[in-house]
Design a protein around this motif. Structure first.
Motif, PDB file in Angstrom:
ATOM      1  N   LEU A  54       0.820  -1.215   0.000  1.00  0.00           N
ATOM      2  CA  LEU A  54       0.000   0.000   0.000  1.00  0.00           C
ATOM      3  C   LEU A  54       0.852   1.262   0.000  1.00  0.00           C
ATOM      4  O   LEU A  54       1.995   1.269   0.458  1.00  0.00           O
ATOM      5  N   GLN A 123      -1.462   8.692  14.272  1.00  0.00           N
ATOM      6  CA  GLN A 123      -2.507   8.347  13.309  1.00  0.00           C
ATOM      7  C   GLN A 123      -1.951   8.268  11.886  1.00  0.00           C
ATOM      8  O   GLN A 123      -2.184   7.295  11.164  1.00  0.00           O
ATOM      9  N   VAL A 124      -1.190   9.284  11.486  1.00  0.00           N
ATOM     10  CA  VAL A 124      -0.633   9.326  10.131  1.00  0.00           C
ATOM     11  C   VAL A 124       0.271   8.118   9.866  1.00  0.00           C
ATOM     12  O   VAL A 124       0.281   7.556   8.769  1.00  0.00           O
ATOM     13  N   ASN A 127       0.124   2.917   9.431  1.00  0.00           N
ATOM     14  CA  ASN A 127       0.448   1.807   8.530  1.00  0.00           C
ATOM     15  C   ASN A 127       1.919   1.746   8.148  1.00  0.00           C
ATOM     16  O   ASN A 127       2.315   0.883   7.371  1.00  0.00           O
TER      17      ASN A 127
HETATM   18  C1  LIG Z   1      -4.188   2.116   6.690  1.00  0.00           C
HETATM   19  O1  LIG Z   1      -4.502   1.038   5.829  1.00  0.00           O
HETATM   20  C2  LIG Z   1      -5.894   0.805   5.695  1.00  0.00           C
HETATM   21  C3  LIG Z   1      -6.084  -0.402   4.783  1.00  0.00           C
HETATM   22  O2  LIG Z   1      -5.397  -1.500   5.295  1.00  0.00           O
HETATM   23  C4  LIG Z   1      -6.578   2.014   5.116  1.00  0.00           C
HETATM   24  O3  LIG Z   1      -7.965   1.798   5.031  1.00  0.00           O
HETATM   25  C5  LIG Z   1      -6.298   3.234   5.969  1.00  0.00           C
HETATM   26  O4  LIG Z   1      -6.832   4.386   5.335  1.00  0.00           O
HETATM   27  C6  LIG Z   1      -4.812   3.415   6.167  1.00  0.00           C
HETATM   28  N1  LIG Z   1      -4.562   4.506   7.093  1.00  0.00           N
HETATM   29  C7  LIG Z   1      -3.551   5.342   6.975  1.00  0.00           C
HETATM   30  C8  LIG Z   1      -3.471   6.434   7.969  1.00  0.00           C
HETATM   31  O5  LIG Z   1      -2.705   5.229   6.088  1.00  0.00           O
END
Ligand SMILES: *[C@@H]1O[C@H](CO)[C@@H](O)[C@H](O)[C@H]1NC(C)=O
Ligand SMILES: *[C@@H]1O[C@H](CO)[C@@H](O)[C@H](O)[C@H]1NC(C)=O
Ligand SMILES: *[C@@H]1O[C@H](CO)[C@@H](O)[C@H](O)[C@H]1NC(C)=O
Length: 136
Positions: A54, A123-124, A127
């Motif tokens: 991602l 938060q940011v 992931n």
């Molecule tokens: C983190 O990943 C999820 C999908 O796995 C996504 O829906 C979400 O927006 C992401 N959040 C950030 C802060 O990148």
């Protein structure tokens, strides 16, 4: 066979991020902000240093700008750490064009909020993954 497939996938990932690195200033020289890790975060628009998977917010914004270093994208603070993408990538004045030499070096990561584990960044950076480490 499996090994061949994963080598191919690795090649594909590395190839695609290297192609994108050339479309942003200092794209091949963004420091890894993770504690205890040195070297380069090759997949600048991704949640892991090695690229693939991602996108982080910088990668999403890059895609939204049509994969072009526009003044808007340069001035944006994708990772919300108070420093614009251009500032973090050594193009604070948003003057860089592909093939040119940026006015400065990359001092931060435009897709990873820094300081990484500060409360404003939780938060940011949800992931962002610090391991496995970068390949270089
Ligand atoms: C983190 O990943 C999820 C999908 O796995 C996504 O829906 C979400 O927006 C992401 N959040 C950030 C802060 O990148
Ligand atoms: C932030 O926390 C994560 C998870 O504990 C850790 O892997 C990472 O190295 C930390 N980064 C910094 C810059 O302290
Ligand atoms: C990238 O942008 C295109 C439109 O320009 C959109 O269709 C696509 O879903 C976007 N990809 C990601 C990963 O956001």
């Amino acid at each position: 066979m499996l090994r061949k497939i994963s080598l191919f996938m690795l090649f594909t990932i590395v190839w695609s991020y290297q192609k994108f690195q050339m479309l942003i200033p200092n794209g091949d020289a963004v420091p890894n902000p993770c504690a205890g890790q040195s070297g380069i975060w090759g997949g600048v628009g991704h949640n892991v240093a090695a690229g693939g998977g991602l996108n982080n917010q910088f990668g999403l914004d890059f895609n939204s700008s049509g994969k072009v270093w526009t003044p808007e994208f340069c001035q944006k603070d994708s990772d919300q750490d108070g420093k614009s993408n251009g500032f973090e990538l050594g193009d604070a004045d948003c003057k860089w064009t592909p093939g040119g030499t940026p006015e400065g070096i990359a001092t931060g990561h435009p897709g990873v909020c820094e300081p990484m584990n500060s409360s404003k960044c939780q938060q940011v950076n949800k992931n962002i993954t610090c391991s496995p480490s970068n390949y270089t």
